[in-house]
Design a protein around this motif. Structure first.
Motif, PDB file in Angstrom:
ATOM      1  N   ALA A 123       0.823  -1.334  -0.029  1.00  0.00           N
ATOM      2  CA  ALA A 123       0.067   0.039   0.009  1.00  0.00           C
ATOM      3  C   ALA A 123       0.739   1.333   0.064  1.00  0.00           C
ATOM      4  N   GLN A 124       2.050   1.110   0.422  1.00  0.00           N
ATOM      5  CA  GLN A 124       2.947   2.119   0.504  1.00  0.00           C
ATOM      6  C   GLN A 124       3.421   2.876  -1.065  1.00  0.00           C
ATOM      7  N   PHE A 125       3.248   2.031  -1.839  1.00  0.00           N
ATOM      8  CA  PHE A 125       3.537   2.610  -3.186  1.00  0.00           C
ATOM      9  C   PHE A 125       2.596   3.370  -3.984  1.00  0.00           C
ATOM     10  N   GLY A 126       1.315   3.440  -3.230  1.00  0.00           N
ATOM     11  CA  GLY A 126       0.315   4.645  -3.830  1.00  0.00           C
ATOM     12  C   GLY A 126      -0.455   4.080  -5.003  1.00  0.00           C
ATOM     13  N   ARG A 127      -1.319   4.848  -5.186  1.00  0.00           N
ATOM     14  CA  ARG A 127      -2.465   4.628  -6.234  1.00  0.00           C
ATOM     15  C   ARG A 127      -1.722   4.822  -7.756  1.00  0.00           C
ATOM     16  N   SER A 128      -0.893   5.676  -7.933  1.00  0.00           N
ATOM     17  CA  SER A 128      -0.300   5.795  -9.226  1.00  0.00           C
ATOM     18  C   SER A 128       0.506   4.722  -9.642  1.00  0.00           C
ATOM     19  N   LEU A 129       0.992   3.665  -8.830  1.00  0.00           N
ATOM     20  CA  LEU A 129       1.770   2.529  -9.415  1.00  0.00           C
ATOM     21  C   LEU A 129       0.926   1.430  -9.778  1.00  0.00           C
ATOM     22  N   LEU A 130      -0.018   1.171  -8.831  1.00  0.00           N
ATOM     23  CA  LEU A 130      -0.702   0.029  -9.163  1.00  0.00           C
ATOM     24  C   LEU A 130      -1.491  -0.309 -10.380  1.00  0.00           C
ATOM     25  N   PRO A 131      -1.985   0.908 -11.012  1.00  0.00           N
ATOM     26  CA  PRO A 131      -2.421   0.579 -12.477  1.00  0.00           C
ATOM     27  C   PRO A 131      -1.515   0.256 -13.494  1.00  0.00           C
ATOM     28  N   GLU A 132      -0.338   0.698 -13.125  1.00  0.00           N
ATOM     29  CA  GLU A 132       0.869   0.399 -14.235  1.00  0.00           C
ATOM     30  C   GLU A 132       1.249  -0.920 -13.958  1.00  0.00           C
ATOM     31  N   VAL A 133       1.391  -1.491 -12.691  1.00  0.00           N
ATOM     32  CA  VAL A 133       1.862  -2.821 -12.467  1.00  0.00           C
ATOM     33  C   VAL A 133       0.696  -3.666 -12.855  1.00  0.00           C
ATOM     34  N   PRO A 216       9.649   3.554 -12.190  1.00  0.00           N
ATOM     35  CA  PRO A 216       8.606   3.938 -11.269  1.00  0.00           C
ATOM     36  C   PRO A 216       8.626   3.249  -9.973  1.00  0.00           C
ATOM     37  N   VAL A 217       8.905   1.822  -9.972  1.00  0.00           N
ATOM     38  CA  VAL A 217       8.876   0.888  -8.724  1.00  0.00           C
ATOM     39  C   VAL A 217      10.251   1.444  -8.068  1.00  0.00           C
ATOM     40  N   LEU A 218      11.393   1.501  -8.865  1.00  0.00           N
ATOM     41  CA  LEU A 218      12.534   1.891  -8.060  1.00  0.00           C
ATOM     42  C   LEU A 218      12.549   3.085  -7.122  1.00  0.00           C
TER      43      LEU A 218
END
Length: 247
Positions: A123-133, A216-218
């Protein structure tokens, strides 16, 4: 953290055939990186998902259940829940998928809507990363699924036809030539032509997010990695001091 995700992909078979493939969970499980199915009982599936975030590894165990399967409309609904095996993080999702004929003849578009809720470190990665992943993950799953379908649908090579039998007079008149020809034919049949290579699935023991989406993950994982490294170093130093004080 709750989030809504929409993804889609195509498979090279009509909806009726795609429907049968997508419901065969044990068969298509290897197409999803990091996923392992441990049991299937009716509409309930138990499994495990492994995720790598650089040096950090997360493992989730959970269950999924088909709550809707409508072959008339080619729609599926699944509820899934999971928990970290070494942590307090949780994940739950409701997935709706629909199959429609694609514009290209003989193909199917699979549309997926996911309501996802995660707690803990992801959850710490935020909403912006999950759609891309999720988009990258679906792309890799779709590529593996197409490879699986292509290898299944590839027609077997036709068996070579037997050479016409020689008439008895020719066989009797040239026995030596016939024996030589028979030996050559036997040797030829023994060395079969190599089969077409079967498309390989990009199977992975764990879902490597850094490999999947890179930069983005890095950017997001670096603070977590540094924090974990500092904690590990601090713990080692504490253990060292404690050991020296004992001695």
């Amino acid at each position: 953290m709750a989030i809504e995700l929409d993804n889609s992909f195509t498979v090279p078979v009509p909806p009726e055939q795609a429907w049968d493939v997508l419901l065969d969970v044990e068969r298509i499980a290897p197409c999803m990186p990091g996923a392992t199915v441990t049991s299937v009982e009716g509409d309930e599936i138990a499994g495990q998902v492994k995720v790598k975030l650089g040096p950090l590894s997360l493992s989730y165990k959970g269950t999924a259940k088909f709550i809707e399967k409508d072959p008339a409309t080619h729609t599926i609904a699944i509820e899934a829940t999971g928990k970290e095996t070494r942590g307090a993080g949780t994940a739950s999702a409701t997935v709706h998928a629909s199959l429609k004929p694609d514009d290209a003849e003989g193909q199917t578009t699979v549309s997926i809507h996911t309501s996802l809720n995660v707690t803990g470190r992801p959850a710490q990665f935020g909403r912006s990363l999950l759609p891309e992943v999720s988009g990258k993950l679906i792309d890799q799953f779709a590529a593996n699924l197409r490879a699986l379908i292509d290898s299944t649908n590839r027609p077997a090579e036709a068996e070579p036809e037997a050479a016409p039998a020689q008439d008895a007079a020719a066989a009797m008149g040239d026995a030596a030539s016939t024996a030589t020809a028979a030996g050559t034919a036997a040797a030829t049949q023994t060395t079969a032509a190599p089969a077409q290579p079967v498309a390989q699935l990009q199977q992975e023991d764990s879902l490597n997010l850094i490999k999947l989406v890179g930069g983005p993950v890095l950017k997001r994982v670096l603070p977590i990695v540094l924090g974990a490294a500092l904690i590990a170093i601090f713990q080692r130093r504490i253990r060292g001091l404690f050991s020296r004080s004992k001695s």
